[in-house]
Design a protein around this motif. Sequence first.
Motif, PDB file in Angstrom:
ATOM      1  N   ALA A  93       0.837  -1.204   0.000  1.00  0.00           N
ATOM      2  CA  ALA A  93       0.000   0.000   0.000  1.00  0.00           C
ATOM      3  C   ALA A  93       0.869   1.251   0.000  1.00  0.00           C
ATOM      4  CB  ALA A  93      -0.928  -0.009   1.213  1.00  0.00           C
ATOM      5  N   ASN A  94       1.964   1.213   0.727  1.00  0.00           N
ATOM      6  CA  ASN A  94       2.900   2.337   0.724  1.00  0.00           C
ATOM      7  C   ASN A  94       3.480   2.544  -0.679  1.00  0.00           C
ATOM      8  OD1 ASN A  94       4.640   4.356   2.074  1.00  0.00           O
ATOM      9  ND2 ASN A  94       6.247   2.920   1.497  1.00  0.00           N
ATOM     10  N   MET A  95       3.792   1.454  -1.370  1.00  0.00           N
ATOM     11  CA  MET A  95       4.296   1.567  -2.739  1.00  0.00           C
ATOM     12  C   MET A  95       3.228   2.163  -3.654  1.00  0.00           C
ATOM     13  SD  MET A  95       5.652  -1.382  -5.316  1.00  0.00           S
ATOM     14  CE  MET A  95       5.726  -1.071  -7.062  1.00  0.00           C
ATOM     15  N   TRP A  96       1.992   1.713  -3.477  1.00  0.00           N
ATOM     16  CA  TRP A  96       0.907   2.241  -4.306  1.00  0.00           C
ATOM     17  C   TRP A  96       0.771   3.752  -4.130  1.00  0.00           C
ATOM     18  CZ3 TRP A  96      -3.680   4.613  -2.790  1.00  0.00           C
ATOM     19  CH2 TRP A  96      -4.557   4.900  -3.841  1.00  0.00           C
ATOM     20  N   VAL A  97       0.893   4.228  -2.893  1.00  0.00           N
ATOM     21  CA  VAL A  97       0.821   5.675  -2.649  1.00  0.00           C
ATOM     22  C   VAL A  97       1.970   6.381  -3.361  1.00  0.00           C
ATOM     23  CG1 VAL A  97       1.029   7.457  -0.871  1.00  0.00           C
ATOM     24  CG2 VAL A  97      -0.435   5.487  -0.485  1.00  0.00           C
TER      25      VAL A  97
ATOM     26  N   ALA B 120       0.968   6.194  -7.162  1.00  0.00           N
ATOM     27  CA  ALA B 120      -0.263   6.891  -7.549  1.00  0.00           C
ATOM     28  C   ALA B 120      -0.252   8.382  -7.198  1.00  0.00           C
ATOM     29  CB  ALA B 120      -1.459   6.218  -6.879  1.00  0.00           C
ATOM     30  N   HIS B 121       0.388   8.745  -6.085  1.00  0.00           N
ATOM     31  CA  HIS B 121       0.264  10.128  -5.625  1.00  0.00           C
ATOM     32  C   HIS B 121       1.582  10.894  -5.590  1.00  0.00           C
ATOM     33  CE1 HIS B 121      -3.911   9.476  -4.654  1.00  0.00           C
ATOM     34  NE2 HIS B 121      -3.578   8.383  -3.981  1.00  0.00           N
ATOM     35  N   ALA B 122       2.691  10.227  -5.435  1.00  0.00           N
ATOM     36  CA  ALA B 122       3.965  10.929  -5.321  1.00  0.00           C
ATOM     37  C   ALA B 122       4.680  11.063  -6.659  1.00  0.00           C
ATOM     38  CB  ALA B 122       4.872  10.228  -4.314  1.00  0.00           C
ATOM     39  N   GLY B 123       4.162  10.409  -7.681  1.00  0.00           N
ATOM     40  CA  GLY B 123       4.718  10.578  -9.016  1.00  0.00           C
ATOM     41  C   GLY B 123       5.886   9.676  -9.367  1.00  0.00           C
TER      42      GLY B 123
ATOM     43  N   ARG C 266       8.862   0.975 -11.249  1.00  0.00           N
ATOM     44  CA  ARG C 266      10.258   0.550 -11.316  1.00  0.00           C
ATOM     45  C   ARG C 266      11.106   1.277 -10.261  1.00  0.00           C
ATOM     46  NH1 ARG C 266      13.204   0.206 -16.903  1.00  0.00           N
ATOM     47  NH2 ARG C 266      12.909  -2.006 -16.594  1.00  0.00           N
ATOM     48  N   GLN C 267      10.822   2.542 -10.014  1.00  0.00           N
ATOM     49  CA  GLN C 267      11.550   3.292  -8.983  1.00  0.00           C
ATOM     50  C   GLN C 267      11.163   2.841  -7.581  1.00  0.00           C
ATOM     51  OE1 GLN C 267      10.192   7.143 -10.334  1.00  0.00           O
ATOM     52  NE2 GLN C 267      12.282   7.728 -10.925  1.00  0.00           N
TER      53      GLN C 267
END
Length: 90
Positions: A48-52, A55-58, A62-63
């Motif tokens: 979920a942290n990766m999704w944020v 989705a939101h931090a740009g 891959r990064q």
Amino acid sequence: MHVLLVMTGGVLQLAVFVLFGWLWGGSSAAMASAARWFIPLWCLVAAANMWVGVAHAGYTARQEFPILLLNIAVPAVIAALLAWRLSHGS
């Protein structure tokens, strides 16, 4: 800095799991079981942290993927070692 905060949060969440294992089971086996249950749930939290991040931090997936692995690995390894230690007695 965020990675360190997430990993610290994971270790604190592990401590809460082990505490509840002790409170509900009253034995080292229950604490080991709680530590084992922590691992898949922590994987979901880290995902979920990766999704944020994507989705939101740009960031791209891959990064974010190496960060995901690091965020999962540190608390999960601590949990696995703790579960092993608790299940094999002192």
